[in-house]
Design a protein around this motif. Sequence first.
Motif, PDB file in Angstrom:
ATOM      1  N   LYS A 122       0.846  -1.186  -0.053  1.00  0.00           N
ATOM      2  CA  LYS A 122       0.121  -0.090  -0.054  1.00  0.00           C
ATOM      3  C   LYS A 122       0.747   1.196  -0.029  1.00  0.00           C
ATOM      4  O   LYS A 122       0.348   2.122  -0.614  1.00  0.00           O
ATOM      5  CB  LYS A 122      -0.946  -0.045   1.017  1.00  0.00           C
ATOM      6  N   ASP A 123       2.117   1.180   0.794  1.00  0.00           N
ATOM      7  CA  ASP A 123       2.916   2.345   0.516  1.00  0.00           C
ATOM      8  C   ASP A 123       3.303   2.704  -0.821  1.00  0.00           C
ATOM      9  O   ASP A 123       3.532   4.016  -0.989  1.00  0.00           O
ATOM     10  CB  ASP A 123       4.005   2.093   1.652  1.00  0.00           C
ATOM     11  N   GLU A 126      -0.052   4.328  -2.313  1.00  0.00           N
ATOM     12  CA  GLU A 126      -0.069   5.655  -1.675  1.00  0.00           C
ATOM     13  C   GLU A 126       1.137   6.790  -1.962  1.00  0.00           C
ATOM     14  O   GLU A 126       0.712   8.012  -2.223  1.00  0.00           O
ATOM     15  CB  GLU A 126      -0.270   5.499  -0.133  1.00  0.00           C
ATOM     16  N   GLU A 147      -5.322  -5.262  -0.073  1.00  0.00           N
ATOM     17  CA  GLU A 147      -4.414  -4.049   0.192  1.00  0.00           C
ATOM     18  C   GLU A 147      -4.277  -3.262  -0.792  1.00  0.00           C
ATOM     19  O   GLU A 147      -4.467  -1.939  -0.634  1.00  0.00           O
ATOM     20  CB  GLU A 147      -3.208  -4.932   0.738  1.00  0.00           C
ATOM     21  N   ALA A 151      -5.780   0.693  -1.156  1.00  0.00           N
ATOM     22  CA  ALA A 151      -5.025   1.662  -1.368  1.00  0.00           C
ATOM     23  C   ALA A 151      -5.173   2.680  -2.714  1.00  0.00           C
ATOM     24  O   ALA A 151      -4.870   3.764  -2.915  1.00  0.00           O
ATOM     25  CB  ALA A 151      -3.572   1.301  -1.459  1.00  0.00           C
TER      26      ALA A 151
END
Length: 181
Positions: A122-123, A126, A147, A151
Amino acid sequence: LRVIFERLLPDPSMAPHAVEIYREHYARVGSRMCRPYPFVPELLAALRRQGVLLGVATCKLQPLAAEILGRQALAGQFACIGGASPDGRIESKAQVIRSVLAEPAFGRAAEAGRLLMVGDRKDDIEGAKACGLPSAGALYGYGGRAELKKAGADYLAQDGRELLELICPPQGQAAPSSPSL
């Protein structure tokens, strides 16, 4: 990494020391356990043959990321290997992506709408969104469909072959114009 340790540890002020210990261990042990996902070396080579500009945006320390990719004989596939800075100035995924976008070729590609952030967590997704980039979630990585979808991944790829078709569709086929979630 620091933010994760701040959330996990009973005393957030312990996070910088925990990051130091983690990075030291990862450099000695974990980094030597890294292996490319199946088909990724072939994917990178195929993309390069198609003239695709490739870069890395990882929250691993930049020198270590370059070392890992060098050991795997993959470093030469990338025009830029961006990573966290040892001094902590570049730390979050969005900061790492911005540092890569500061490279002229990547900045021009982003302005032309010809840049795609591919990631498995997800990072990554994002971070792409924070930088105004479309993203593709790699379902063959650590994060799963739920996930990556949550996101906001614009595209999802089951494997490297599907990702290759997304980025370089076979002749006569157009790239998807809408997310394939």
